[in-house]
Design a protein around this motif. Structure first.
Motif, PDB file in Angstrom:
ATOM      1  N   TYR A 335      -8.044 -12.032  -7.877  1.00 39.26           N
ATOM      2  CA  TYR A 335      -9.140 -12.430  -6.990  1.00 39.26           C
ATOM      3  C   TYR A 335      -9.100 -11.601  -5.706  1.00 39.26           C
ATOM      4  N   ALA A 336      -9.214 -10.305  -5.834  1.00 37.54           N
ATOM      5  CA  ALA A 336      -9.142  -9.394  -4.698  1.00 37.54           C
ATOM      6  C   ALA A 336      -9.547  -8.008  -5.168  1.00 37.54           C
ATOM      7  N   LYS A 337      -9.691  -7.081  -4.213  1.00 39.54           N
ATOM      8  CA  LYS A 337      -9.986  -5.695  -4.575  1.00 39.54           C
ATOM      9  C   LYS A 337      -9.212  -4.754  -3.663  1.00 39.54           C
ATOM     10  N   ARG A 338      -8.669  -3.729  -4.254  1.00 39.43           N
ATOM     11  CA  ARG A 338      -7.889  -2.723  -3.548  1.00 39.43           C
ATOM     12  C   ARG A 338      -8.746  -2.034  -2.490  1.00 39.43           C
ATOM     13  N   THR A 339      -8.147  -1.671  -1.351  1.00 37.38           N
ATOM     14  CA  THR A 339      -8.919  -1.011  -0.297  1.00 37.38           C
ATOM     15  C   THR A 339      -8.076   0.040   0.419  1.00 37.38           C
ATOM     16  N   ASN A 340      -8.754   1.009   1.027  1.00 40.95           N
ATOM     17  CA  ASN A 340      -8.111   2.024   1.856  1.00 40.95           C
ATOM     18  C   ASN A 340      -8.433   1.818   3.333  1.00 40.95           C
ATOM     19  N   ALA A 358     -20.087   6.333   4.794  1.00 37.88           N
ATOM     20  CA  ALA A 358     -19.106   7.184   5.477  1.00 37.88           C
ATOM     21  C   ALA A 358     -17.854   6.401   5.832  1.00 37.88           C
ATOM     22  N   ALA A 359     -18.041   5.141   6.241  1.00 41.31           N
ATOM     23  CA  ALA A 359     -16.917   4.324   6.686  1.00 41.31           C
ATOM     24  C   ALA A 359     -15.929   4.025   5.569  1.00 41.31           C
ATOM     25  N   PHE A 360     -16.417   3.968   4.338  1.00 42.48           N
ATOM     26  CA  PHE A 360     -15.540   3.635   3.224  1.00 42.48           C
ATOM     27  C   PHE A 360     -15.433   4.757   2.192  1.00 42.48           C
ATOM     28  N   GLY A 361     -16.551   5.414   1.923  1.00 40.79           N
ATOM     29  CA  GLY A 361     -16.554   6.435   0.878  1.00 40.79           C
ATOM     30  C   GLY A 361     -15.853   7.724   1.255  1.00 40.79           C
ATOM     31  N   GLU A 362     -15.717   7.986   2.555  1.00 41.95           N
ATOM     32  CA  GLU A 362     -15.106   9.242   2.991  1.00 41.95           C
ATOM     33  C   GLU A 362     -13.634   9.094   3.354  1.00 41.95           C
ATOM     34  N   LEU A 363     -13.059   7.958   3.067  1.00 40.76           N
ATOM     35  CA  LEU A 363     -11.644   7.742   3.377  1.00 40.76           C
ATOM     36  C   LEU A 363     -10.745   8.412   2.341  1.00 40.76           C
ATOM     37  N   THR A 364      -9.592   8.859   2.792  1.00 34.32           N
ATOM     38  CA  THR A 364      -8.590   9.420   1.889  1.00 34.32           C
ATOM     39  C   THR A 364      -7.985   8.304   1.055  1.00 34.32           C
ATOM     40  N   ASP A 365      -7.920   8.520  -0.249  1.00 34.00           N
ATOM     41  CA  ASP A 365      -7.264   7.559  -1.117  1.00 34.00           C
ATOM     42  C   ASP A 365      -5.784   7.937  -1.223  1.00 34.00           C
ATOM     43  N   TYR A 366      -4.937   6.939  -1.351  1.00 34.31           N
ATOM     44  CA  TYR A 366      -3.516   7.171  -1.538  1.00 34.31           C
ATOM     45  C   TYR A 366      -3.136   6.606  -2.902  1.00 34.31           C
ATOM     46  N   ILE A 502      -9.612   7.743  11.331  1.00 36.85           N
ATOM     47  CA  ILE A 502      -8.349   8.071  11.998  1.00 36.85           C
ATOM     48  C   ILE A 502      -7.245   7.117  11.536  1.00 36.85           C
ATOM     49  N   LEU A 503      -7.563   5.832  11.452  1.00 31.35           N
ATOM     50  CA  LEU A 503      -6.583   4.859  10.982  1.00 31.35           C
ATOM     51  C   LEU A 503      -6.184   5.133   9.547  1.00 31.35           C
ATOM     52  N   ASN A 504      -7.143   5.555   8.750  1.00 27.94           N
ATOM     53  CA  ASN A 504      -6.877   5.891   7.358  1.00 27.94           C
ATOM     54  C   ASN A 504      -5.934   7.087   7.242  1.00 27.94           C
ATOM     55  N   GLU A 505      -5.979   7.978   8.209  1.00 29.39           N
ATOM     56  CA  GLU A 505      -5.119   9.166   8.172  1.00 29.39           C
ATOM     57  C   GLU A 505      -3.731   8.878   8.744  1.00 29.39           C
ATOM     58  N   ASP A 506      -3.649   8.020   9.781  1.00 32.14           N
ATOM     59  CA  ASP A 506      -2.366   7.769  10.441  1.00 32.14           C
ATOM     60  C   ASP A 506      -1.621   6.552   9.899  1.00 32.14           C
ATOM     61  N   LEU A 507      -2.351   5.600   9.329  1.00 32.38           N
ATOM     62  CA  LEU A 507      -1.772   4.413   8.700  1.00 32.38           C
ATOM     63  C   LEU A 507      -0.794   3.639   9.603  1.00 32.38           C
ATOM     64  N   PRO A 508      -1.223   3.205  10.793  1.00 38.83           N
ATOM     65  CA  PRO A 508      -0.347   2.347  11.589  1.00 38.83           C
ATOM     66  C   PRO A 508      -0.110   0.999  10.901  1.00 38.83           C
ATOM     67  N   TRP A 509      -1.082   0.554  10.121  1.00 37.62           N
ATOM     68  CA  TRP A 509      -0.944  -0.562   9.192  1.00 37.62           C
ATOM     69  C   TRP A 509      -1.282  -0.005   7.809  1.00 37.62           C
ATOM     70  N   LEU A 510      -0.642  -0.520   6.772  1.00 39.83           N
ATOM     71  CA  LEU A 510      -0.900  -0.048   5.412  1.00 39.83           C
ATOM     72  C   LEU A 510      -1.878  -1.005   4.732  1.00 39.83           C
ATOM     73  N   PRO A 511      -3.125  -0.580   4.487  1.00 34.74           N
ATOM     74  CA  PRO A 511      -4.108  -1.465   3.852  1.00 34.74           C
ATOM     75  C   PRO A 511      -3.787  -1.683   2.375  1.00 34.74           C
ATOM     76  N   LEU A 512      -3.880  -2.927   1.935  1.00 40.32           N
ATOM     77  CA  LEU A 512      -3.579  -3.253   0.548  1.00 40.32           C
ATOM     78  C   LEU A 512      -4.831  -3.661  -0.231  1.00 40.32           C
ATOM     79  N   TYR A 513      -5.449  -4.787   0.179  1.00 37.68           N
ATOM     80  CA  TYR A 513      -6.612  -5.268  -0.567  1.00 37.68           C
ATOM     81  C   TYR A 513      -7.402  -6.264   0.266  1.00 37.68           C
ATOM     82  N   GLU A 514      -8.633  -6.531  -0.183  1.00 35.55           N
ATOM     83  CA  GLU A 514      -9.512  -7.549   0.413  1.00 35.55           C
ATOM     84  C   GLU A 514      -9.562  -8.764  -0.503  1.00 35.55           C
ATOM     85  N   VAL A 515      -9.646  -9.942   0.082  1.00 35.83           N
ATOM     86  CA  VAL A 515      -9.823 -11.169  -0.694  1.00 35.83           C
ATOM     87  C   VAL A 515     -11.026 -11.943  -0.171  1.00 35.83           C
TER      88      VAL A 515
END
Length: 546
Positions: A335-340, A358-366, A502-515
């Motif tokens: 019951y969630a979806k992976r996110t960057n 742009a806010a979501f589609g242009e993010l770097t995937d890890y 910028i947050l997506n590139e520096d990762l001060p927090w590591l995003p996991l998923y949305e619920v």
């Protein structure tokens, strides 16, 4: 504080995946590896009640840290506070705002907000709310002696003044695009000025209590057990008067006990039931699980930048070593979806389609790539260094995320220790720097209080109260500050998209998923809107008998 050491012997490169897949089977209700992800629909509002209740009993996974709105910064605090204390504005289920204790809000100049205060509103002690109460309540956020957790919402405020009998004017040093919306949450709560003075240091705790304007009045707080409220018959909003005569919040820190209480009917409902128990609850026939709009992202907060995770490349490697798709299945039963991203898609509703893309589609995937991640660890010279992950026994997701992250770290050459603390000690991590000492990573379900991602981005500016890892980037600060000062919606969200990158590139927090927001109600009650706005809207007043 109980400390548990994770097995630190060498693991094969596939160990992280194995841990996630094995944990997927835990709890019985979670889907097995390879199973089709569950489907669910978001519910805007449940059916209207047909009658009143003598008593509504609700579960809390932890006791509120405080009912002082200046310190109400977590799920237990705010879901309780929302029913007894109200804000100048109201946060609606779709994350829009509307009048609350202020009947009107105007922005006559870029640096001025004028609020017309609702007349004939009574506090629970029978006194009448006025502009002086509004000024006293809001000014507490500016007082260093108070130390408000919501100070950043007022960082640009120059003055808060009574400008007529029922009018309050807030003046800022520069345009502030999210200040007004912020007053629909805890930053905008209004308390009696006289009660604040009388209660002093006991305001908002089990001894001092609160005296607000909401549909329920606090009657008793038995620390560690429950908080009891009664319907306030002098409530100004007669259309939304409480359907229940009594409201009781029961502190139940054991997730298994909460689920059993739901099924037995001992507890009428609760927010955030364990996702791995959703199937079990639905099959019980005792009630129903609902899903609604959420503004939260599940992340790992890097709280120590002096250790190996102070290196952005190491943070990148750790994120790449976590099978986030498997984690969604194991931690949240699918019951969630992976996110960057560190902001939920729901808070971008005011942005145009191109900006959202742009806010979501242009993010770097890890992508999940243990071998590539292990190579980074070797190149950065941190192999064998230790990280501590602090968690609490608050649900299957907490255990799964902690163990999967520890296994992932071990699989790429780091050492990992899991530190398990009580739910209340876990809550303290977000308010007390001393509590975070010795911790490198903390799992969080971080929600936003308004429908604008800038609330998230603002807390990661240099020196902010909630910038737990002391992340600092001059370009990021400049971008966020420019966005906060941009009143034009399209231009503001375009700047926010750059901040997200910028947050997506520096990762001060590591995003996991949305619920989604998850709500359980038994088959005797109905009326709630299963939205994250329950943290700032008097949701319990809507619930009555079916």
């Amino acid at each position: 504080m109980k400390t548990k050491n994770f097995n630190t012997k060498s693991l094969k490169l596939a160990a992280a995946a194995a841990v996630v897949l094995s944990l997927t089977a835990c709890g019985g209700a979670s889907p097995q590896a390879g199973a089709v992800a569950p489907t669910y629909e978001l519910t805007e509002k449940t059916a209207a009640p047909t009658g009143e209740l003598d008593k509504l009993s609700w579960s809390l996974y932890a006791e509120p840290y405080s009912l002082d709105y200046a310190y109400a910064f977590d799920f237990p605090d705010n879901q309780v506070l929302a029913n007894t204390c109200e804000s100048l504005l109201r946060l609606n289920p779709d994350m829009s705002v509307s009048p609350g204790l202020a009947t009107k809000f105007e922005n006559p100049t870029p640096t001025t907000w004028v609020y017309t205060i609702r007349e004939n509103v009574k506090f629970h002690d029978g006194s009448t709310m006025g502009a002086d109460d509004v000024v006293a309540s809001l000014k507490r956020h500016l007082d260093p002696a108070v130390g408000s957790f919501w100070y950043s919402a007022f960082a640009n405020v120059k003055s808060i003044k009574k400008t007529s009998t029922n009018q309050v004017t807030v003046t800022t040093t520069k345009p502030d695009a999210i200040l007004n919306e912020s007053l629909s949450g805890a930053p905008g709560v209004i308390e009696s000025a006289g009660f604040l003075k009388k209660a002093g240091g006991d305001y908002g705790n089990a001894n001092g209590g609160v005296n607000c304007t909401g549909p329920f009045e606090l009657k008793d707080w038995r620390s560690g057990e429950k908080l009891s409220f009664e319907r306030f018959d002098g409530y100004w909003d007669t259309k939304n008067a409480a359907k229940a005569k009594e409201l009781e919040f029961v502190v139940m820190t054991d997730p298994v006990a909460r689920v059993n209480a739901f099924k037995s009917g001992e507890i009428d409902g609760g927010w955030m039931p364990p996702a791995n128990a959703i199937g079990e609850l639905d099959a019980s026939g005792a009630g129903k699980v609902y899903f609604g709009t959420n503004s939260a992202v599940q992340s790992l907060i890097v709280t120590n930048t002096q250790g190996p995770l102070g290196n952005p490349e190491v943070r990148k490697a750790l994120l790449m070593s976590i099978d986030r798709t498997g984690l969604v299945a194991a931690a949240e039963a699918g019951y969630a979806k992976r996110t960057n991203a560190l902001s939920a898609e729901s808070v971008w509703g005011a942005a145009d389609e191109a900006t959202q893309q742009a806010a979501f589609g242009e993010l770097t995937d890890y992508p999940y790539d243990v071998e590539a991640a292990a190579k980074i660890i070797q190149e950065q010279g941190v192999a064998g260094q230790e990280i501590t992950i602090t968690t609490a026994p608050m649900g299957n997701n907490f255990a799964v995320v902690a163990q999967a992250t520890a296994a992932a770290a071990e699989s790429i050459g780091l050492k990992a220790v899991i530190n398990t603390v009580t739910p209340n000690a876990y809550t303290a991590l977000f308010s007390d720097p001393e509590a975070r000492k010795g911790t490198d990573l903390v799992y969080t379900n971080w929600y936003l209080s308004i429908g604008d991602p800038l609330e998230m981005f603002s807390i990661l500016r240099t020196g902010d109260f909630s910038n737990y890892g002391n992340f600092s980037d001059a370009a990021y600060d400049k971008t966020v500050n420019e966005a906060l000062g941009t009143l034009d919606t399209d231009k503001r969200f375009a700047k926010s998209a750059r901040a997200q990158k910028i947050l997506n590139e520096d990762l001060p927090w590591l995003p996991l998923y949305e619920v989604p927001t998850i709500l359980w109600m038994n088959d005797k009650i109905t009326g709630a809107s299963p939205s994250v706005n329950h943290l700032y809207y008097p949701w319990a007043a809507q619930i009555g008998a079916k």
